[in-house]
Design an enzyme around this catalytic site. Sequence first.
Site, PDB file in Angstrom:
ATOM      1  CE  LYS A  10      -3.968  -2.216   2.236  1.00 23.57           C
ATOM      2  NZ  LYS A  10      -5.033  -2.052   3.263  1.00 23.57           N
ATOM      3  CE1 TYR A  50      -9.460  -2.880   0.214  1.00 22.46           C
ATOM      4  CE2 TYR A  50      -8.603  -0.963  -0.932  1.00 22.46           C
ATOM      5  CZ  TYR A  50      -8.406  -2.077  -0.138  1.00 22.46           C
ATOM      6  OH  TYR A  50      -7.144  -2.389   0.305  1.00 22.46           O
ATOM      7  CG  PHE A  58     -13.394   1.704   6.978  1.00 23.27           C
ATOM      8  CD1 PHE A  58     -12.915   1.119   5.818  1.00 23.27           C
ATOM      9  CD2 PHE A  58     -14.056   0.897   7.900  1.00 23.27           C
ATOM     10  CE1 PHE A  58     -13.095  -0.235   5.558  1.00 23.27           C
ATOM     11  CE2 PHE A  58     -14.247  -0.466   7.652  1.00 23.27           C
ATOM     12  CZ  PHE A  58     -13.764  -1.022   6.468  1.00 23.27           C
ATOM     13  NE  ARG A  86      -7.101 -13.429   5.822  1.00 27.02           N
ATOM     14  CZ  ARG A  86      -7.528 -12.204   5.572  1.00 27.02           C
ATOM     15  NH1 ARG A  86      -7.229 -11.603   4.413  1.00 27.02           N
ATOM     16  NH2 ARG A  86      -8.234 -11.544   6.467  1.00 27.02           N
ATOM     17  CB  THR A  92      -7.238  -5.561   9.833  1.00 29.79           C
ATOM     18  OG1 THR A  92      -7.682  -6.718   9.126  1.00 29.79           O
ATOM     19  CG2 THR A  92      -7.547  -4.306   9.037  1.00 29.79           C
ATOM     20  NE  ARG A 103      -2.411  -5.701   7.263  1.00 28.66           N
ATOM     21  CZ  ARG A 103      -3.465  -6.406   6.879  1.00 28.66           C
ATOM     22  NH1 ARG A 103      -3.910  -7.399   7.633  1.00 28.66           N
ATOM     23  NH2 ARG A 103      -4.060  -6.128   5.736  1.00 28.66           N
ATOM     24  CG  ASN A 113      -3.704  -2.270   6.749  1.00 26.99           C
ATOM     25  OD1 ASN A 113      -3.573  -1.920   5.580  1.00 26.99           O
ATOM     26  ND2 ASN A 113      -4.674  -3.074   7.151  1.00 26.99           N
ATOM     27  CG  HIS A 116      -5.629  -6.247  -0.016  1.00 23.83           C
ATOM     28  ND1 HIS A 116      -6.820  -6.305   0.670  1.00 23.83           N
ATOM     29  CD2 HIS A 116      -5.751  -7.116  -1.062  1.00 23.83           C
ATOM     30  CE1 HIS A 116      -7.631  -7.160   0.050  1.00 23.83           C
ATOM     31  NE2 HIS A 116      -7.011  -7.658  -1.003  1.00 23.83           N
ATOM     32  CD  GLU A 127      -8.880  -9.384  -3.615  1.00 26.76           C
ATOM     33  OE1 GLU A 127      -9.730  -9.070  -2.766  1.00 26.76           O
ATOM     34  OE2 GLU A 127      -7.718  -9.740  -3.308  1.00 26.76           O
TER      35      GLU A 127
HETATM   36  P1  CMP Z   1      -7.580  -4.431   3.644  1.00 24.06           P
HETATM   37  O1  CMP Z   1      -7.185  -5.835   3.977  1.00 24.06           O
HETATM   38  O2  CMP Z   1      -6.934  -3.839   2.455  1.00 24.06           O
HETATM   39  O3  CMP Z   1      -9.177  -4.356   3.448  1.00 24.06           O
HETATM   40  C1  CMP Z   1      -9.952  -3.224   3.774  1.00 24.06           C
HETATM   41  C2  CMP Z   1      -9.129  -2.116   4.363  1.00 24.06           C
HETATM   42  O4  CMP Z   1      -9.847  -1.076   4.987  1.00 24.06           O
HETATM   43  C3  CMP Z   1      -8.250  -2.661   5.464  1.00 24.06           C
HETATM   44  O5  CMP Z   1      -7.245  -3.486   4.920  1.00 24.06           O
HETATM   45  C4  CMP Z   1      -7.773  -1.366   6.123  1.00 24.06           C
HETATM   46  O6  CMP Z   1      -6.650  -0.817   5.483  1.00 24.06           O
HETATM   47  C5  CMP Z   1      -8.945  -0.405   5.874  1.00 24.06           C
HETATM   48  N1  CMP Z   1      -9.621   0.003   7.077  1.00 24.06           N
HETATM   49  C6  CMP Z   1      -9.682   1.272   7.535  1.00 24.06           C
HETATM   50  N2  CMP Z   1     -10.391   1.350   8.645  1.00 24.06           N
HETATM   51  C7  CMP Z   1     -10.808   0.097   8.935  1.00 24.06           C
HETATM   52  C8  CMP Z   1     -11.602  -0.465   9.984  1.00 24.06           C
HETATM   53  N3  CMP Z   1     -12.104   0.284  10.972  1.00 24.06           N
HETATM   54  N4  CMP Z   1     -11.830  -1.795   9.961  1.00 24.06           N
HETATM   55  C9  CMP Z   1     -11.344  -2.566   8.942  1.00 24.06           C
HETATM   56  N5  CMP Z   1     -10.600  -2.080   7.920  1.00 24.06           N
HETATM   57  C10 CMP Z   1     -10.330  -0.760   7.922  1.00 24.06           C
END
Ligand code: CMP
Length: 139
Positions: A10, A50, A58, A86, A92, A103, A113, A116, A127
């Site tokens: 990212k 997304y 968010f 994962r 996350t 992370r 973070n 992905h 994807e």
């Molecule tokens: P990702 O695995 O890319 O999938 C969705 C993304 O939303 C997640 O990682 C985070 O970068 C982002 N995100 C931001 N805020 C939140 C939240 N409160 N809960 C979950 N994902 C979030």
Amino acid sequence: ATERTFSIIKPDATRRNLTGAVNAVFEKNGLRVVAQKRLRMTQEMAETFYGVHRERPFFKDLVSFMTSGPVVVQVLEGENAVAKNRDLMGATNPANAAEGTIRKMFAESIEANSVHGSDSAENAAIEIAYFFAGYEIAP
Ligand code: CMP
């Protein structure tokens, strides 16, 4: 079984020049980068990618963050690649991520973070197809 997963390094990570550091974690742990390119996502691409999060509070911030700088999109291949990636990424929210995970080591916040990774083999296929043509994947 050998499988593929989709990964994004990212904007927070590309900004800090961490592409190689993230890839080193993958490669040390049996994942092979079989496709990779750096690009800047447009707003439309981020909203489509997304789309499942469209109703989440968010969503707007997420799209704005994901378009704030270049990303590196990747296909990773290896034994149980989806689950393995994962595990390597960690939770996350970096505050909840285990020691040694990407992370925990690199992420700045739950939004920024660093990586992905697909959550299932089915989503991995979707994807991967969104970002790569078949000829761009060289196992
Ligand atoms: P990702 O695995 O890319 O999938 C969705 C993304 O939303 C997640 O990682 C985070 O970068 C982002 N995100 C931001 N805020 C939140 C939240 N409160 N809960 C979950 N994902 C979030």
